[in-house]
Structures are given as structure tokens and as C-alpha cells.
Design an enzyme around this catalytic site. Sequence first.
Site, PDB file in Angstrom:
ATOM      1  CG  HIS A  21       0.615   4.542   5.057  1.00 15.71           C
ATOM      2  ND1 HIS A  21       0.164   3.310   4.638  1.00 15.71           N
ATOM      3  CD2 HIS A  21       1.904   4.372   5.389  1.00 15.71           C
ATOM      4  CE1 HIS A  21       1.145   2.430   4.721  1.00 15.71           C
ATOM      5  NE2 HIS A  21       2.224   3.045   5.181  1.00 15.71           N
ATOM      6  CD  GLU A  60       9.816   2.093  -1.149  1.00 15.02           C
ATOM      7  OE1 GLU A  60      10.372   1.260  -0.389  1.00 15.02           O
ATOM      8  OE2 GLU A  60       8.662   1.971  -1.577  1.00 15.02           O
TER       9      GLU A  60
END
Lengths: 328, 414
Positions: free
Chosen positions: A129, A60
Amino acid sequence: MALLTFRDALNQALDEEMERDPAIIIIGEEVAQYNGAYKVTKGLLDKYGPSRVIDTPITEEGFTGVGIGAAMAGMRVIVEWMTFNFSIQALDQVLNNAAKMRYMSGGQFTLPIVFRGPNGPAEYLSSQHSQALQSMFAHIPGLKVVAPSTPHDAKGLLKSAIRDDNPVVFLEAELMYNWTGEVPEQQYVVPIGTAAIRQEGTDVTIVSFSKPMKLAMEAAAELAKEDISAEVIDLRSLRPLDETTVFESVRKTNRCVIIDEAWPVASIGTHIGCRVSQECFDFLDAPVEVINSQDVPMPYNHGLELAAQPSVAAIIAAVRRCSYATNG
Amino acid sequence: MAEIIRMLALSPTMEKGTIQKWRFTQGDAVKSGDILCDVETDKTTMEYETIASGALLRILIQAGTPVTVGTPIAIVGKNDEDITPLLNQLHSPAAVVEPQQPTAAAPRAISTPAAAVLSPSGHEEPAHQKSSPLARRIARQHHLSLASIQGTGPGGRIILRDVEAAYKSQSTRLKAPSPALTPMTGDTVVPLSMMRETIAARLTAAVTSIPHFYLKGTVVVDGLIATRTAYNNEHPEARLSLNAFLLKIAAEAIKKNPKINTSWNTDSIIHHGSIDIGLAVALDDGLITPVIRDCGRKSISQISDELTSLIAKARTMELKPEEYNGATFTISNLGSFGTEEFTAIINPPASAILAVGSVQRVPLLDKEENDTLTVHSIMKLTLTSDHRTIDGADAARFMRDLKRMVENPLFILM
């Protein structure tokens, strides 16, 4: 008007803009060959080729930085994060480079870049998450943050975000991708920074954005049965925030309930609560109510997972409290 | 957490109540809905129903003592709870009198030991009564006293619906249109402007609650006119108005008769430290009284300058609340319309108002000239006073001193 899913509306926006402007590229994990983890980029690799739809490794910070550099060098970039939970890896790039570069270069660089992906809790994904991270991004001057709740706005706002010369954080939600809604055949954009009044009402102002808008509308329908007329405002943009629409509504209804699925501390919800208290003080007949998720990491147990998030029942209870309704 | 129980307004007009009998003794358990005590109000004896539950930890006001609405009368909480902080809070002066900040709504620093303070509209606001900001604003707009409103929100909070109910019951009283007033063909029904509503409410309240009495007098204004003409001929750019002279002379007469400069405060009389005179100014639909502060310490030309600017602001509706609230004396001058004499209604919180008629040329018997008739300029003055604060002789002495100074402006200096 066509009935489209949120996912297809986003896909249309990407497609129309890429066709319009060859400087636009998409970069992220699985965006090309796999058509996107949630299929938002479906068909784009075939149509625009691998130089404009670029698969990356699981890095990322790296690909977000590549995107920012490309935007500084003249491209118009869409970075897809598979989820906002992974965006934390890239936070330094976003906060220190994307948000600051135009400012620190004295305007020599523009940053036409969109960071998009699903944000907020879905189901059975546990603490790491299931995070709603809008407060963190909306906190940062130099970023714009948008959070549509309908396919129409998803398409119109994504097109505005792509055309914007500043970095825009674009919040979607996993559970929203299959929501359907009417989307005009002809091209259109939705300007960043304007809220929408989803339902007009006179007794209480309900303010929300993104996925909890569904709860807000359901609660408003239930409240109508009790003769409580709720005005429901969809913020759509979190930064810049359309405070005027909220203030005008609260000055009319004298009551305000805000729903934000992020944690309560320093959230968009509590921020709006503060602003309403400041700007509508003499118009309030009750304290502002803010409904956030519980101030805990998301539990994995499904019952607790649901209990930790805003609910229709919680919204109705808050509206009754601030309306001094008897069954509150 | 222990809770302070306060005297409530048990009738719409109740400002004070006397507990006749406590139904419980200290330490008893009480629950919401119990009759805590019997209270003698301005009208009758009412049962005081509590909304708090717990132990009656302390009775603060014994039976037989009259207290104003809002005064703490008891503390209810959990058994063996420490109520010392609460008691300390009650003993600090701030607990009894709401901290008075110099806000726009209350420009005058009025110090009063009572639990109630005088608001500019002359109503009493009880200390520490919970109310929503919206309820407060709407009550202020309609000149409703929160003390007369029963709160129905949590913890007795006064909310919008309580103010609306109070306003409705008041306006039914005030506005119930009589059958004789059914509009006929050719009539026009004009809805009330905010200003007209305020005038109606305030003057109805003044006339119905204040015992008015009137003193009339005639003053010879030859000297005053000569002084003014001489000054204005020398200062054509800054001419002094007759009203500026009258404000100054009234202030000087008030200095000699300080009772004129007072306000009735239910359980006390406030003697104002500053002579703040309002002058009624007619507008298209209504009137307003801009206030010149501290006239006793200002020169006539200073007063004249301030009047000019305030009257201009009044006509364009730009006066700020602190520029028209809280006059301690009022002058109304209808002389320019040719009215010879009239009586005026007191403008609370002031205790008196002076009505000024037109300057007339009349023949008068001149005693010093062997009762010959000579022509003089005269004016008729009528003083309306509040008999709760001003007695006839007080008013008469004021009128005597006023007349002396109007007739001999030099006496201002003496």
C-alpha cells in the site's frame, strides 16, 4: 485569496464542474454516502443525488470498466480509486480500453474520463500500500498523466482533466490532502502539459512533481544558506511532459537534479535524466543526478520506510555533488 | 579499480614534460597529495602531486623521457590487482591517440603518431582528459586548449570553473586595459563580438608563437588578364574571378613545393595530402576564410563556382565550420581596395599566406625589345611563411614557380 486544503481544492473543482455540466458523474468505492475515503467527494451526493455520485462494490476492474463505457456513451466520468495500489486491479481496463478506444475506433469514440486517487507512499502502510505507480501510467500512449503539488494546481488541473476528451490519470497523495495553499476565488483552470517554475535560480535545476516538491523546496531553502541558488521546477504534468521548461532551465544552470519517489528503473526521473543528457549535453557541467526511492519493496519499519524514500538531505548531497561544492 | 596516471600540464603553457626523478619505486604505496615525481616543464622543474591513492603498480615512463601532456605515465591501484586489461588498453592505438572522428570541428583527417592531435585552432588536445561537455564547449568557444587547463573536478575532470579561471587569466593578459585607454568624452566603447574576440585571440597567438618571415615579388599579369578576359567574354554567365586563377595557380605551385602545404605539430610536421586554400573575405565586423578543398585537383571554373557560393554564405554568416576551418594555405587579396602591397599574418594551421596587391599599369624595361620602356599590368605578391616548417629557399622556389605560372598561365599544364 482563500487558504484551502488540497482536499477542499479538489472538492471545489468537482463541485464547480458538476454544476457546470450535468453529464459529469463520479463513480467509486465510498464516494457517495461516506463522502469519500479521504472526503474529497464530501457533500456531492447531497447536492447532485445518487444518479451522479455512485457508490460501487469493491470491484475496481468492474467500476473502472463501467466508467469507461459511460464515457464512450457520452457521459463525462470521474473514477475515484481509493488508492492507486488498488488501480492495478483495473489496469487492463485503463491500458487496453481507455487508452486505446479513441485510437482504435478511428476517433469515433472520445474518452472524457478521469482516474483519480492517492498515489505514492504515506506512512506505516508497508509494501503493498505504499507504491508510487506514476511510471506505469506515464509509460502508456493514449493516457495523460498529471500530478499537482499545490491546492491551486490541484483544482485547476482537475478541472482541465475533467474537460479533456481523453483519459487523464490524476495523481494525488494521502499526505498531501491536508496541505494548504492559496486558491483564487474566481474560477480558473491550469492547462495540462505546462510545468511551473516554483523558484528561480542560477546554479542548479531541481526538477520534481507531486509530494516530493515539498522536499525540493525545503532543500532549495537550505541550499540558499550555502549560496547555492536553485531553480525549482514543478512538472505538474508527466504526460505530456513540458520538456522545454526543463531544458531552458538546465541550459541556464548547467546542472540538473531530479526527484521522483517512484522506483528508479524506467521511471519519470530517469527518463527526464536521459532527455536532459540528450538535449542539454553541451550545457552540462556535471552528470545529471536522479533521486528515486530505493529499488526495494517498501519496508514496514518506519526508520527504513523513511530511509527508502527521497529526503532533503539526499537532495542537498546531490546538488553539492553536481555543483562540485566542497562539503559535498 | 586501477587508475591510469597521466602527465598533467603543470604550467599554463606546458605541452610536454620530462620526468626527472621518480620519488617512488614500483610497488610502493602512494596516497593522494604525495609528490610522485619531479617533472621538467617548459619553464622549470615542478613537483607532480598525485590525487590517486594505492599501490604504484607500474611506472610506464622512465625518468629522462619527454612525453606530451596526457600521456599515461603510471598505474595506481590495489596491490595484486590484475592490470593486464589496462595495459592492453594502453597498447591499443586508441589509448594514445583519441579516436578521430570526422566531426565538424575537425574536417581534415590528420594522421599523427603523437599523443596530441592538432585541432583546427592549432591547439593540442590531450588524449583522454576528463572534462564536462560544458567545459569543452566553452573552451572551444574561447580557443582555449584543454591541455593547458588543470581540472579540479572528481578524477581531475575539467569543469566550467576551471575553464573560466583559465579564460580569466588569459584575458587579463590579453585585455588588461592600459591607463592610456581610459575612454574619454566622445569615445564609444564597443564590446567585443565573438568573431572579434576569436580574431584577436587567434592572430595574437599566431604572431607571438610563429616565427614569420616575408618574401616579396612582382608579377606581370598581362597574360593572366588576357586569358581571363577572353574566357569571360565567351562565358558572360559564368565569369571567372581573378582570385579563382590565383587559387589554382598557387595550388599548382604548391604541388611543386609541397613544404608550403604543411602544419607545425610541436613534435612533428604534418604534410597535408590535400591542398585546401582559404581566401580571406572581409565582413562588416571582421573577416572569415572560406576554404576550397583540394584545389590541386579542381579546374579554375570549379574553384570559381565554389568561391562564389562560399563567399555569399560568408557574407550572410552561414558558413559551416567545415567550410572555413583547416585551410592548409591562405590567400588574402586587398587589391580591389587599391592596396599596392602588404604583408599578412599566417592563419594556422597553415604555414604560409599570400598577400595579393592591386593590378597596376606600370612602365617596365623590356629586355627583349632593346631595353625599351613598355607599359604592363603588374601585381605585387608577398608570401608570409612559418620558419619552423618552411625555409627561405623553399619559399623563394615557391614564389619563383608561382611567378612563372602567373605570367604564363599555360605553364599550369606543364
